[in-house]
Design an enzyme around this catalytic site. Structure first.
Site, PDB file in Angstrom:
ATOM      1  N   TYR A 136       0.823  -1.216   0.000  1.00 47.25           N
ATOM      2  CA  TYR A 136       0.000   0.000   0.000  1.00 47.25           C
ATOM      3  C   TYR A 136       0.854   1.262   0.000  1.00 47.25           C
ATOM      4  O   TYR A 136       2.045   1.231   0.277  1.00 47.25           O
ATOM      5  CB  TYR A 136      -1.049   0.014   1.094  1.00 47.25           C
ATOM      6  CG  TYR A 136      -0.658  -0.126   2.552  1.00 47.25           C
ATOM      7  CD1 TYR A 136       0.608   0.095   3.041  1.00 47.25           C
ATOM      8  CD2 TYR A 136      -1.651  -0.494   3.465  1.00 47.25           C
ATOM      9  CE1 TYR A 136       0.897  -0.025   4.384  1.00 47.25           C
ATOM     10  CE2 TYR A 136      -1.380  -0.621   4.817  1.00 47.25           C
ATOM     11  CZ  TYR A 136      -0.096  -0.376   5.267  1.00 47.25           C
ATOM     12  OH  TYR A 136       0.181  -0.492   6.605  1.00 47.25           O
ATOM     13  N   GLU A 137       0.226   2.356  -0.389  1.00 48.45           N
ATOM     14  CA  GLU A 137       0.892   3.661  -0.586  1.00 48.45           C
ATOM     15  C   GLU A 137       1.998   3.599  -1.643  1.00 48.45           C
ATOM     16  O   GLU A 137       2.986   4.319  -1.581  1.00 48.45           O
ATOM     17  CB  GLU A 137       1.447   4.216   0.732  1.00 48.45           C
ATOM     18  CG  GLU A 137       0.444   4.313   1.849  1.00 48.45           C
ATOM     19  CD  GLU A 137      -0.813   5.069   1.463  1.00 48.45           C
ATOM     20  OE1 GLU A 137      -0.756   5.896   0.539  1.00 48.45           O
ATOM     21  OE2 GLU A 137      -1.858   4.823   2.088  1.00 48.45           O
ATOM     22  N   GLY A 138       1.820   2.732  -2.611  1.00 50.39           N
ATOM     23  CA  GLY A 138       2.784   2.592  -3.694  1.00 50.39           C
ATOM     24  C   GLY A 138       3.670   1.389  -3.463  1.00 50.39           C
ATOM     25  O   GLY A 138       4.435   1.337  -2.511  1.00 50.39           O
TER      26      GLY A 138
END
Length: 591
Positions: free
Chosen positions: A436-438
């Site tokens: 998550y978040e890239g």
């Protein structure tokens, strides 16, 4: 299961000696901060993490969060813990005093965030997303929206979320389909968002969603995305809560880990349209959201550190307690911490955790200086350093947390594969941090494309020069530090070599940067982590008489890292320089 003990002294050392907290606290914005104030904050944060959050960790893992009738019910005990969290002012810690914040440096906020996540990562995700939402609203929303939402969010009375992903749009936000139809002073939002962390709960009176959507005449792609504030409950003119908005959690995902963090499917506008308020200008939403995303990426890096540290503490406790066999050279049976291979694994866990903590805190401190420094050139250089380190802090720290938490299971032996011992939870919880978040690949492509190639290695070379300067300091300390000095020299040369190679060859074919990016990032993280441990060892040498146990451990850990971890960088460099040919050689149908 072992208890979590916040490593306050270690965190304080990294903040003060490596992240330059004293220089940050000299800035006008932080003039009320000091080393003593920060140490007091860290002590209290450690007590809260250990005493309130940690006992709920396994409870949350076993019970999880549930969605019933389009409403999420959080794990038992979380609401009471959150109320204590708010009463302690922990949300407000790094926030702007103009809106009720305490105004401490963001790097101090990251330190407390590490503690919340190490104690209970599912809980820690809620304030982490809230602080990111606060930053986005403060940076880009109108004064009217700030007046309505920020004070309540900074106090923690209301929480915040980030709504990007849709079923057809994972990391590719260009294909976001959620709609925003203008109606008077607001918009009516409709669409479905997935993977929304803490998208709903009963711990606060309101949840403030930041939602990406398209207005009717928006251009295609990322240039047509706008950002909207969509509250769970509408807010009346007098600040009281009004009617329920048309924004509901319709389900929560059943996940590998972070069970107590409700990962929601959010539905907007099923009953006529969710009322939303435009943040800034239309079609600039993705740029605005990156304020929140970059904050989240650094804090996810700290989550990797947190999971690594928790797994290390758990493994040390078990190794000191478990009696098994007789170690070579010992006359009697003893605990497994006497066995060389157990100690090897513990030292890998310890050294890589300390290195990743230093990388994350230095990155965060760079932004403290970039946002609040008094000299324009100082701010520019600090921002360049922070931007360079952000994908490494996020990508490398979370990747190595997979290895560290896995080693924690290994040290437990067969008992590590049994849930009751607790070691497996850290491995499961840590797994999401690389996604998550890239994802790791997104971070690596950001590093190699935007942070290396775009400025032709200017900031990267400046960092390598600093590594070489530290190498000279270490070399001057004599034979005891020789392995650290030689590893830094080799590491700096390897990074310079691969950076030059990428800059020279990235135009050879369009697939090359993406094929080599992760190995480039892993090499950079390994060397930068070793550099910061080496800086710590230099400081520890000068302070050895003050606390022989603590500072000698810093030196030994840095030497172990130099001997056992730094050689990995050369392997990553060689893999990167092999290019993309064999990565791309198989036809699609050969997989």
């Amino acid at each position: 299961m072992s208890d979590y003990i916040a490593p306050v002294k270690e965190i304080s050392f990294v903040l003060n000696e490596l992240a330059g907290l004293s220089q940050v606290c000299e800035l006008p914005r932080f003039e009320d901060s000091s080393e003593d104030v920060v140490d007091a904050v860290l002590e209290e944060a450690g007590k809260f993490a250990s005493g309130v959050l940690a006992p709920l960790n396994s409870v949350g893992d076993n019970e999880g969060a549930k969605c019933v009738d389009n409403a999420v019910q959080e794990t038992a005990g979380f609401a009471e813990a959150y109320q204590q969290f708010v009463e302690g002012g922990w949300v407000a810690l790094p926030c702007n005093p103009e809106f009720g914040g305490m105004g401490l440096p963001e790097s101090v906020g990251m330190a407390t965030m590490e503690m919340w996540n190490a104690a209970n990562i599912s809980f820690g995700l809620c304030p982490m997303l809230g602080q990111g939402a606060i930053g986005a609203i403060e940076s880009h929303a109108s004064d009217a929206l700030k007046a309505i939402y920020l004070e309540k969010m900074v106090s923690g009375e209301w929480t915040g979320t980030m709504n990007l992903t849709e079923p057809q749009a994972g990391s590719d936000l260009a294909v976001v389909r959620s709609k925003a139809i203008p109606e008077g002073d607001h918009y009516l939002i409709s669409g479905t968002k997935i993977f929304i962390t803490w998208g709903d709960h009963q711990m606060t009176d309101n949840v403030v969603h930041l939602v990406l959507a398209r207005t009717p005449d928006a251009p295609e792609g990322v240039k047509g995305i706008s950002l909207f504030v969509v509250p769970k409950f509408l807010v009346n003119d007098d600040g009281s809560l009004g009617e329920r908005n048309d924004a509901y959690a319709v389900s929560v995902e059943h996940k590998l880990g972070i069970h107590a963090s409700p990962t929601c499917v959010m539905s907007f506008g099923d009953n006529g349209g969710a009322v939303g308020y435009l943040v800034g200008e239309e079609n600039k939403g993705l740029a605005y959201m990156f304020t929140m995303m970059n904050h989240a990426r650094l804090n996810v890096g700290a989550q990797g550190v947190a999971m690594s540290d928790r797994a290390y503490q758990h493994a040390v406790a078990y190794a000191n307690d478990r009696v098994q066999g007789k170690a070579a050279g010992d006359k009697e049976k003893g605990t497994i911490i006497r066995h060389p291979d157990i100690r090897r694994m513990l030292m890998v866990m310890r050294s890589m955790t300390e290195a990743s903590r230093a990388v994350c805190y230095v990155a965060s401190s760079s932004f403290d200086m970039a946002h609040h420094g008094t000299d324009e050139e100082q701010r520019r250089l600090a921002n360049a350093r922070g931007e360079l380190l952000t994908p490494i802090a996020k990508g490398w720290s979370t990747e190595i947390s997979q290895e560290i938490t896995s080693l924690g299971v290994q040290i437990h032996g067969g008992m590590g594969f049994v849930e009751e011992t607790g070691a497996a939870q850290y491995l499961r919880d840590a797994r999401i941090t690389t996604i998550y978040e890239g994802t790791t690949g997104i971070q690596a492509n950001d590093l190699i494309g935007r942070k290396l190639i775009r400025d032709q290695g200017q900031e990267f070379n400046r960092l390598i020069d600093e590594i070489r300067a530290t190498q000279a300091e270490v070399a001057a300390l004599g034979d005891e530090m020789a392995t650290i000095a030689s590893s830094l020299a080799q590491g700096a040369d390897s990074l310079q070599q691969v950076a030059n190679w990428v800059i020279e060859h990235h135009m050879d074919n369009p697939q090359l940067p993406g094929a080599v990016a992760v190995n480039f990032m892993m090499a950079a993280g390994t060397v930068i982590g070793g550099w910061l441990l080496a800086k710590g060892a230099v400081i520890a040498t000068a302070k050895l008489a003050e606390d022989e146990s603590f500072y000698s451990a810093k030196i030994i850990t840095a030497r172990f890292y130099a001997e056992q971890i730094m050689p990995r960088a050369d392997a990553h460099v060689k893999m990167a320089e092999s290019g993309s040919a064999m990565t791309m050689a198989l036809a699609d149908d050969q997989f």
